[in-house]
Design an enzyme around this catalytic site. Structure first.
Site, mmCIF file in Angstrom:
data_model
loop_
_atom_site.group_PDB
_atom_site.id
_atom_site.type_symbol
_atom_site.label_atom_id
_atom_site.label_comp_id
_atom_site.label_asym_id
_atom_site.label_seq_id
_atom_site.Cartn_x
_atom_site.Cartn_y
_atom_site.Cartn_z
ATOM 1 N N CYS A 3 -11.178 2.688 0.002
ATOM 2 C CA CYS A 3 -9.774 3.028 0.250
ATOM 3 C C CYS A 3 -9.402 2.232 1.483
ATOM 4 O O CYS A 3 -10.142 2.239 2.479
ATOM 5 C CB CYS A 3 -9.614 4.522 0.519
ATOM 6 N N THR A 4 -8.282 1.537 1.419
ATOM 7 C CA THR A 4 -7.957 0.628 2.527
ATOM 8 C C THR A 4 -7.590 1.360 3.815
ATOM 9 O O THR A 4 -7.563 0.760 4.884
ATOM 10 C CB THR A 4 -6.817 -0.326 2.121
ATOM 11 N N HIS A 5 -7.325 2.655 3.713
ATOM 12 C CA HIS A 5 -7.098 3.428 4.939
ATOM 13 C C HIS A 5 -8.393 3.628 5.732
ATOM 14 O O HIS A 5 -8.356 3.813 6.948
ATOM 15 C CB HIS A 5 -6.532 4.818 4.613
ATOM 16 N N CYS A 46 -4.424 -1.582 -2.012
ATOM 17 C CA CYS A 46 -4.624 -0.149 -2.244
ATOM 18 C C CYS A 46 -5.577 -0.013 -3.423
ATOM 19 O O CYS A 46 -5.255 -0.445 -4.532
ATOM 20 C CB CYS A 46 -3.275 0.499 -2.569
ATOM 21 N N ASN A 47 -6.749 0.563 -3.167
ATOM 22 C CA ASN A 47 -7.721 0.740 -4.255
ATOM 23 C C ASN A 47 -7.195 1.694 -5.315
ATOM 24 O O ASN A 47 -7.421 1.494 -6.500
ATOM 25 C CB ASN A 47 -9.029 1.321 -3.706
ATOM 26 N N THR A 48 -6.493 2.725 -4.875
ATOM 27 C CA THR A 48 -6.032 3.754 -5.811
ATOM 28 C C THR A 48 -5.036 3.158 -6.799
ATOM 29 O O THR A 48 -5.052 3.492 -7.989
ATOM 30 C CB THR A 48 -5.395 4.920 -5.029
ATOM 31 N N TYR A 101 -1.326 8.443 -2.589
ATOM 32 C CA TYR A 101 -1.489 8.033 -3.984
ATOM 33 C C TYR A 101 -2.712 8.700 -4.625
ATOM 34 O O TYR A 101 -2.750 8.888 -5.825
ATOM 35 C CB TYR A 101 -1.687 6.506 -4.047
ATOM 36 N N GLY A 102 -3.694 9.015 -3.802
ATOM 37 C CA GLY A 102 -4.934 9.584 -4.332
ATOM 38 C C GLY A 102 -4.752 10.932 -4.991
ATOM 39 O O GLY A 102 -5.651 11.418 -5.680
ATOM 40 N N ASP A 145 0.870 -1.190 0.000
ATOM 41 C CA ASP A 145 0.000 0.000 0.000
ATOM 42 C C ASP A 145 0.900 1.231 0.000
ATOM 43 O O ASP A 145 2.122 1.126 0.176
ATOM 44 C CB ASP A 145 -0.923 0.013 1.239
HETATM 45 N N1 DGL Z 1 -4.843 3.074 0.825
HETATM 46 C C1 DGL Z 1 -5.002 3.554 -0.490
HETATM 47 C C2 DGL Z 1 -6.270 3.118 -1.163
HETATM 48 O O1 DGL Z 1 -6.792 2.083 -0.849
HETATM 49 C C3 DGL Z 1 -4.615 4.933 -0.912
HETATM 50 C C4 DGL Z 1 -4.258 6.002 0.017
HETATM 51 C C5 DGL Z 1 -3.506 7.105 -0.690
HETATM 52 O O2 DGL Z 1 -4.139 8.007 -1.254
HETATM 53 O O3 DGL Z 1 -2.270 7.014 -0.668
HETATM 54 O O4 DGL Z 1 -6.771 3.764 -2.035
#
Ligand code: DGL
Length: 280
Positions: free
Chosen positions: A190-192, A76-78, A44-45, A12
């Site tokens: 988003c996994t966060h 990580c979805n992004t 990452y977003g 991630d």
């Molecule tokens: N944890 C990430 C996700 O699932 C992205 C977080 C980020 O923006 O870095 O999208």
């Protein structure tokens, strides 16, 4: 490797993948879990599609060489919604990605209105739109993109106060939007965000189902691997920003990780033990 355990690398941008790692660890399989956080590039977003399509496969190729996992989980979805194809093309091991939980949310909603909480990138991706068209074409989707929630989750797992601003903004953005009054299921894409599920639920105007992808990913991984039943064991964590790792190391230690590494800048991504000052 112990007792035939299979090694998995969870990836991630930061600590978000821990929400997936927790589900994998609870799945009752004999796995050895390594983790890489590209925290030098968090969030990452707010990165472009082209940047992620270039960086994520390059970084993972290097880590797979170094740590030889038998499967990689892009937690990580992004990254998954834009870079899964180049990652799969670059690696010779199975890759499991995270899909925004639109399908299970559509199966569960009674009002027909689903909240979608993701990063600003994921919330408007073609991949996300396709999922909605395929699995929730007859539902109304209320979307909200937040990078601030990612930072809040990072703060929480560092042991700091996540604050209320990002939570309030996300809740207002979902429940205050047209259709928001009828949202009964919120897809956490988003996994966060599952790491803030308690805070989000407490701030919401009414009770909802907060749905994440962690268990689905753990099930998918079980299908991809042949791992025996047993207990998983956590091993190594690599961070692309050693200084930034200082805060989040605690969240990993709490899960039993004890070996920390620094991964140098692109293009070499050299892996070396993290200096003790970074984990103090
Ligand atoms: N944890 C990430 C996700 O699932 C992205 C977080 C980020 O923006 O870095 O999208």
């Amino acid at each position: 490797m112990v007792n035939g355990a299979q090694r998995v690398l969870v990836f991630d941008s930061g600590v978000g993948g821990l929400s997936v790692l927790d589900a994998i660890a609870a799945s009752g399989r004999a796995l050895e879990l390594d983790y890489v956080a590209d925290n030098a590039w968090l969030p990452y977003g707010l990165k472009s599609d082209a940047q992620l399509q270039q960086r994520v496969p390059a970084l993972l190729t290097r880590l797979v060489e170094e740590w030889a996992p038998e499967a990689v989980v892009v937690a990580c979805n992004t990254a998954s919604t834009i870079a899964l194809d180049p990652v799969r093309a670059a690696l010779s091991v199975p890759v499991v990605g995270v899909v925004p939980p639109i399908k299970p949310a559509a199966a569960l909603t009674r009002t027909g209105v689903i909240g979608l909480l993701a990063t600003p990138a994921t919330v408007q991706r073609a991949y996300t739109n396709d999922l909605i068209a395929r699995f929730a074409g007859d539902k109304r989707i209320v979307r909200f993109g937040s990078a601030a929630l990612v930072e809040a989750a990072e703060r929480k797992l560092a042991g700091d106060d996540p604050g209320t601003a990002a939570i309030t903004e996300a809740i207002d953005g979902l429940f205050g939007a047209p259709g928001g009054a009828e949202v009964d299921v919120v897809a956490l894409a988003c996994t966060h965000f599952p790491l803030l599920a308690a805070e989000l639920a407490a701030a919401a105007p009414r009770s909802c189902v907060w749905m994440d992808s962690g268990e689905a990913i753990a099930r998918r991984l079980t299908n991809v691997l042949t791992a025996n039943e047993g207990q998983s064991r956590v091993r190594r964590v690599g961070f692309t920003n050693g200084d930034g790792a200082r805060a989040s190391v605690r969240a990993f230690e709490r899960r039993g990780f004890s070996d920390f590494f620094h991964i140098s800048d692109a293009p070499h991504f050299e892996v070396a033990p993290l200096a003790p000052t970074h984990t103090a």
